[in-house]
Design a protein around this motif. Structure first.
Motif, PDB file in Angstrom:
ATOM      1  N   LEU A  64     -25.839  17.180   4.016  1.00 10.40           N
ATOM      2  CA  LEU A  64     -24.999  16.242   4.778  1.00 10.40           C
ATOM      3  C   LEU A  64     -25.797  15.004   5.201  1.00 10.40           C
ATOM      4  O   LEU A  64     -25.294  13.888   5.187  1.00 10.40           O
ATOM      5  CB  LEU A  64     -24.406  16.938   6.004  1.00 10.40           C
ATOM      6  N   GLN A  67     -25.949  12.795   2.205  1.00 11.79           N
ATOM      7  CA  GLN A  67     -24.661  12.156   1.917  1.00 11.79           C
ATOM      8  C   GLN A  67     -24.383  11.034   2.909  1.00 11.79           C
ATOM      9  O   GLN A  67     -23.898   9.960   2.542  1.00 11.79           O
ATOM     10  CB  GLN A  67     -23.532  13.185   1.956  1.00 11.79           C
ATOM     11  N   ARG A  68     -24.688  11.298   4.179  1.00 13.32           N
ATOM     12  CA  ARG A  68     -24.436  10.277   5.190  1.00 13.32           C
ATOM     13  C   ARG A  68     -25.329   9.056   4.965  1.00 13.32           C
ATOM     14  O   ARG A  68     -24.874   7.915   5.045  1.00 13.32           O
ATOM     15  CB  ARG A  68     -24.676  10.863   6.595  1.00 13.32           C
ATOM     16  N   GLN A 184     -13.587  20.633  11.108  1.00 13.67           N
ATOM     17  CA  GLN A 184     -14.093  20.236   9.799  1.00 13.67           C
ATOM     18  C   GLN A 184     -13.790  18.760   9.516  1.00 13.67           C
ATOM     19  O   GLN A 184     -14.622  18.031   8.990  1.00 13.67           O
ATOM     20  CB  GLN A 184     -13.481  21.143   8.709  1.00 13.67           C
ATOM     21  N   LYS A 187     -16.305  16.616  11.498  1.00 16.78           N
ATOM     22  CA  LYS A 187     -17.651  16.671  10.899  1.00 16.78           C
ATOM     23  C   LYS A 187     -17.718  15.833   9.629  1.00 16.78           C
ATOM     24  O   LYS A 187     -18.691  15.136   9.366  1.00 16.78           O
ATOM     25  CB  LYS A 187     -18.035  18.124  10.589  1.00 16.78           C
ATOM     26  N   GLN A 188     -16.650  15.927   8.854  1.00 18.44           N
ATOM     27  CA  GLN A 188     -16.617  15.176   7.600  1.00 18.44           C
ATOM     28  C   GLN A 188     -16.597  13.674   7.863  1.00 18.44           C
ATOM     29  O   GLN A 188     -17.260  12.900   7.170  1.00 18.44           O
ATOM     30  CB  GLN A 188     -15.385  15.593   6.794  1.00 18.44           C
ATOM     31  N   ARG A 189     -15.850  13.256   8.869  1.00 15.70           N
ATOM     32  CA  ARG A 189     -15.773  11.820   9.190  1.00 15.70           C
ATOM     33  C   ARG A 189     -17.131  11.290   9.634  1.00 15.70           C
ATOM     34  O   ARG A 189     -17.430  10.115   9.476  1.00 15.70           O
ATOM     35  CB  ARG A 189     -14.721  11.575  10.273  1.00 15.70           C
ATOM     36  N   TYR A 191     -20.317  12.901   8.808  1.00 13.41           N
ATOM     37  CA  TYR A 191     -21.368  13.096   7.816  1.00 13.41           C
ATOM     38  C   TYR A 191     -21.022  12.549   6.436  1.00 13.41           C
ATOM     39  O   TYR A 191     -21.900  12.265   5.631  1.00 13.41           O
ATOM     40  CB  TYR A 191     -21.728  14.580   7.679  1.00 13.41           C
ATOM     41  N   GLN A 192     -19.732  12.447   6.160  1.00 11.72           N
ATOM     42  CA  GLN A 192     -19.333  11.982   4.830  1.00 11.72           C
ATOM     43  C   GLN A 192     -18.360  10.819   4.948  1.00 11.72           C
ATOM     44  O   GLN A 192     -17.234  10.883   4.452  1.00 11.72           O
ATOM     45  CB  GLN A 192     -18.716  13.145   4.035  1.00 11.72           C
TER      46      GLN A 192
END
Lengths: 322, 322
Positions: A64, A67-68, A184, A187-189, A191-192
Motif C-alpha cells: 500500500l 501504491q500510494r 475498506q 483505506k482505499q481512498r 492508500y490507493q
C-alpha cells in the motif's frame, strides 16, 4: 546474511514486469538512464517525498505504501494533463527485510502497470524509512495545464469526491469511527488514490487552469487564484461528498474534511461556463464524477459560501507541512 | 513562528540565482516543471539520496552538505559524458532552521552555478534530515558513455587521485591523523568532490566504457568488467595518490583507500591504447590528471597486481550499502 544493494535492486526492482515506453532508450543498470523526447512534446516532471510516520504510518502494508507513493506523484502529471512515461524511486530503509521488499515490489509493479509508467532508475540507501518518487510524463507542446490561466467568470470543477482521505486518516488514527462496511472504502481512498490521468489528458483544450488536491481544496484552489490573479468562491453545498463520508461524519465535519483535508488527489480545475456540456459528456465517457463547485471572481483568495450566500469562516485552510 | 512550506520554497529555493537553460520551459511553481529536448539529443538522468549520519555527518555545515549532494549526483552525468541541464531536490528536515537553510541555499547556489545546472523542482518535507537529488543532462544521441563497451586490450584510466575521500572520512571519524596543513585538502575532497564533467564530455569518441568511482575503484571497475563481459587487471603501483594521502598514511593503507574507499567521484574509463596520446593532450588541456592504471583482459572480475606482477588479495572490495 544481508543482501548487497546490487542484489536488492536486481531482485526487487530490475525484475519488475512493467510497460515498455517509446521514450525510454535505456533504464536501470548504468550511471544514468537515457530518454528521447519528440520535438512536438514537452516532458513534465515532479518529485515527492513520503516519510514514515509523517506521510504514512510506518507499520502500513508495504504494498500500500508503494501504491500510494506512486499515485501521489502521478497525480501531479494528471494535473498538468500529461501522460505518464517513467519514474525513478529513491528508497531509504533502516534494514533489509525481504518480506517487506517483496510486498513493496508487488505494490509498485501493480501501480506501475495500472498507470502504464516504467521504473527507469533509483537509489536504495540505509536510513529512516522514506520514499522519494520522481515521475515524468509527456504532453503536447504548449498544451500543459497550468495554474495561472483562470479567468473571471470561469467555473470551478472538481473530480470524484472530496474529504475521504482526511476522514480515512482520522479513522486510522482512532479519531473517527466508521461502520465496518465502509472501512475498506476509506483505506482505499487513502492508500490507493486515483490519480486522474484520463481526466487531465482530456482537459488540455477545456480547462483554463488545474491543480491536484493534495493539501485541501481551499489551499490548492488558492494556488490557482494566486497564480491567476483572481479570487475563487466555493459553494460548500455543492461539494461532492461520498455516501460513506456523509454516513461517518456530521455535515459540518464532512465539509471541513472536504475543504481543508489533504490527500484526496482529485483534480480541481477552472473552465468557461460554455464547457459545462462537454465536461458532462467527458464525465460519462470516462466514468469519473466532475462537479461544479464554484466560480472565479475579481479579487484574491478563496471564499466559501453556502447555498444561501452566507460566508463561512475556516479556521484551518490546508495541510501544514511544518 | 514556523514558515510554511511555500514561504520556505520562495525564500530559499525559488530565489536562487542560477543559470538559464534552453531546455527548461518552466521551472518551479506548478504541479510539474516542463522541459523540451531536441530530437538529436538524449536526456540522461540519475537520482541519489544522502541521509544524515549515513552519507554525511548531521552536524556538517549545511553549505557543504548541499555542495556534496549536488556534486555526487552530477558525477553520474559526467560518467555518461552528458552536460548538466537541471536538477530537482527533495529535502526532509526535522524542523525549520532558517540559519541552516540560508547556509544550505548558499552552498546549493554555488554548486549549481559551478556546474551550470538549474534547480527546476523539488519537495520540502518534515522528517529525518535527508536529501534526494535528481539530475539530468543532455548528450548527443547515441554518444553516451556506458559501462558495457570495454574490449580486450583496452587500457583502464582514472582521473584525478584516488583514496582521498576515504582518508578524509577516516580523519573526520578520528581514525586517521592528518597534518594541520592538509586537513582542508581532505575536507574539500570529501565535501566538494569535482564531478568530472569536462573529462566526460571529451570522452564520447575516445572511451569504450566509463563509470564514476563512488563505491571504490575495484567495485566500480568491476561493474564495467561485468557489463562488458571481460576482466580487468589493476597495477596498484600506478594508482594516482595525492601527496597529502601519501604523507598521511602508509603505502599499504593509501593503496587500500584508493582501491576500496568510496566517495572519490573520479571517473574510471577504458579506451584503446591508441588513444593514449589524445588523452595526454586532453589532460593537459583541461588540467585534470588522467592516469593509466590497468588493462582489460579475458575472464571476469578485477585483479590487482603490483609492478612485479604479484597478485594482491583484497579483503573488502567496495562500500557496503547495508
Amino acid at each position: 546474511m544481508s543482501l548487497s544493494e546490487f542484489s536488492l535492486i536486481e531482485r526487487y526492482f530490475t525484475a519488475l514486469e512493467q510497460p515498455a515506453s517509446p521514450y525510454v532508450d535505456f533504464a536501470i543498470g548504468d550511471d544514468c538512464c537515457l530518454l528521447s523526447i519528440p520535438d512536438d512534446m514537452q516532458l513534465a516532471q515532479s518529485i515527492d517525498t513520503l516519510n514514515a510516520n509523517v506521510h504514512f504510518p510506518a507499520e502500513a502494508n508495504a504494498d500500500l505504501i508503494a501504491q500510494r507513493a506512486l499515485a501521489v506523484s502521478i497525480s501531479d502529471l494528471a494535473a498538468m494533463g500529461a501522460s505518464p512515461v517513467a519514474f525513478s524511486l529513491a528508497i531509504s530503509m533502516p534494514q533489509v527485510s525481504e518480506p517487506w521488499l517483496a510486498d513493496f515490489s508487488r505494490g509498485l509493479q501493480q501501480a506501475a502497470q495500472h498507470y502504464a509508467i516504467a521504473l527507469i532508475g533509483g537509489d536504495t540507501t540505509k536510513g529512516p524509512l522514506s520514499l522519494t518518487v520522481h515521475v515524468q510524463g509527456v504532453v503536447a507542446k504548449g498544451k500543459a495545464l497550468q495554474r495561472h490561466g483562470a479567468a473571471l467568470g470561469d467555473c470551478v470543477f472538481v473530480t470524484g469526491s472530496l474529504g475521504d482521505a482526511a476522514a480515512a486518516l482520522a479513522f486510522m488514527q482512532g479519531q473517527l469511527s466508521v461502520a465496518k462496511s465502509a472501512q475498506q472504502f476509506f483505506k482505499q481512498r487513502y492508500y490507493q488514490p486515483s490519480a486522474r490521468i484520463a481526466v487531465g489528458q482530456s482537459l488540455n483544450d477545456i480547462a483554463t487552469a488545474a491543480i491536484d488536491v493534495s493539501d485541501g481544496l481551499v489551499a490548492d484552489l488558492g494556488h490557482i487564484a494566486k497564480r491567476s490573479g483572481v479570487a475563487a468562491v466555493v459553494n460548500v453545498d455543492k461539494l461532492p461528498l461520498s455516501a460513506e463520508l456523509q454516513a461517518a461524519s456530521s455535515p459540518e465535519q464532512a465539509r471541513r474534511y472536504a475543504l481543508s483535508g489533504g490527500d484526496d488527489y482529485e483534480l480541481c480545475f477552472t473552465a468557461p461556463a460554455s464547457m459545462r456540456e462537454q465536461l458532462l459528456e467527458l464525465s460519462e465517457l470516462i466514468d469519473v464524477a466532475i462537479t461544479e463547485v464554484g466560480t472565479i471572481v475579481a479579487g484574491s483568495g478563496v471564499r466559501c459560501v453556502d447555498g444561501r450566500g452566507s460566508e463561512l469562516q475556516l479556521s484551518q485552510t490546508g495541510y501544514q507541512h511544518f
